[in-house]
Scaffold this active site. Structure first.
Site, short mmCIF file in Angstrom:
data_model
loop_
_atom_site.label_atom_id
_atom_site.label_comp_id
_atom_site.label_asym_id
_atom_site.label_seq_id
_atom_site.Cartn_x
_atom_site.Cartn_y
_atom_site.Cartn_z
N LYS A 35 -44.82 -33.73 -111.47
CA LYS A 35 -45.63 -34.45 -110.47
C LYS A 35 -46.76 -35.21 -111.16
CE LYS A 35 -44.38 -31.12 -106.90
NZ LYS A 35 -44.71 -29.87 -106.20
N GLN B 195 -49.75 -25.72 -104.65
CA GLN B 195 -48.41 -25.43 -105.15
C GLN B 195 -47.93 -24.07 -104.64
OE1 GLN B 195 -46.37 -27.55 -107.04
NE2 GLN B 195 -44.81 -25.99 -106.65
N ASP C 120 -48.23 -32.84 -98.58
CA ASP C 120 -46.99 -32.04 -98.52
C ASP C 120 -46.46 -31.93 -97.09
OD1 ASP C 120 -45.71 -31.15 -100.74
OD2 ASP C 120 -46.98 -29.39 -101.04
#
Ligand code: NAP
Length: 279
Positions: free
Chosen positions: A53, A97, A120
């Protein structure tokens, strides 16, 4: 029939090239999109995902910062960091995460990320928008798969889409995105009786379970489009999906490989969402 492979790596590069051009335009207006990643613990897979990422962000000119915490970090410390990022005007997207260590309350931490920085798409507000058919930040993996479907020019209207797996991050949002495009959607779970009777009726089959070889060629309708989300490591250390690629490729019209399929698109869509958040 030999299926065409949908090359997620190549498509992701194309998406990132478009992102790079957009970031260049934003920079001339004085805006540099910024992504903050919060990593708690020492999960090697999470570290690998974050590396990808961060690299993708760097390639297109998005600024990214990783905030790392030890596995013994308290809930309050993680929430404090998220709140700091919520207030930081240079940060447009925040990614916590997953998975978080078991000692932390994942839902409570995700709820702390302000909705307009939730790249997200896990905040209740963004889930609600998706539920209403008007996604603002669609979760990255399903959003990437929708781009893959668009890349092969398929019309989803009236098609029968079968999604195997109902996680909040992949299966359920994918079912909603397909529904928003007028597909007729079946969502299968571990409790589904006779899985093959469902998968064989799919024009579009999405498999997001985490079991190597769950779906083979006998379970696929001739001419179907098969998207394999699974990431599994075999005893020999090989990375494989949930779909038995070789047998499915004999039957399907299109199939995604693992690696090089859905995974790279997930990363690209995070960059897309970060740019959208900055805009
Ligand atoms: P998850 O949260 O573990 O959910 C798995 C789902 O599969 C559950 O809904 C479960 O049903 C269902 N399931 C389990 N066994 C089944 C069976 N025999 N038949 C039908 N359904 C079954 O997993 P996830 O987070 O969605 O991830 C799924 C896979 O995708 C994993 O391999 C993960 O590593 C991978 N993944 C890849 C990407 C990418 O970018 N490529 C992104 C995210 C995840 P129940 O709900 O009934 O238990």
């Amino acid at each position: 029939m030999a299926a065409q492979r949908i090359d997620g790596k190549a498509l992701a590069q194309q998406v990132l090239a478009e992102c790079g051009a957009e970031v260049a335009r934003m920079v001339t207006r004085g805006v540099v999109p910024g992504l903050a990643v919060v990593l708690v613990g020492d999960n090697p897979a999470s570290r690998a995902y974050i590396r990808n990422k961060v690299r993708a962000c760097a390639d297109v000119g998005v600024r990214s910062i990783v905030h790392e915490f030890g596995a013994d970090t308290s809930q309050a410390q993680v929430i404090e960091q998220v709140r700091r990022l919520n207030d930081d005007p240079a940060i447009h997207g925040i990614l916590v995460q997953l998975p978080l260590p078991k000692t932390l309350d994942e839902a409570a931490i995700l709820a702390e990320v302000v909705a307009h920085k939730d790249v997200d798409g896990f905040h209740e507000v963004n889930r609600g928008a998706l539920f209403s058919g008007q996604p603002r930040f669609p979760p990255c993996t399903p959003a990437g798969m929708m781009r893959m479907l668009d890349s092969i020019g398929v019309s989803l209207t009236g098609k029968h889409a079968v999604v195997v797996g109902r996680s909040n991050t992949v299966g359920k949002p994918m079912a909603l995105l397909l529904l928003a495009r007028d597909a007729t959607v079946t969502l299968c779970t571990s409790k589904t009786v006779d899985l093959a009777s469902h998968t064989r009726r799919a024009d579009v089959l999405v498999v997001a379970v985490g079991r190597p070889g769950l779906v083979n060629g006998d379970m696929v309708k001739p001419g179907a489009i098969v998207l394999d989300v699974g990431i599994n490591r075999t005893a020999e250390g090989k990375l494989v999906g949930d779909v038995d690629f070789d047998s499915v490729a004999q039957v399907a019209a299109h199939v995604t490989p693992v690696p090089g399929g859905v995974g790279p698109m997930t990363v690209a869509m995070l960059v897309v969402n970060t740019i959208a958040a900055a805009q």
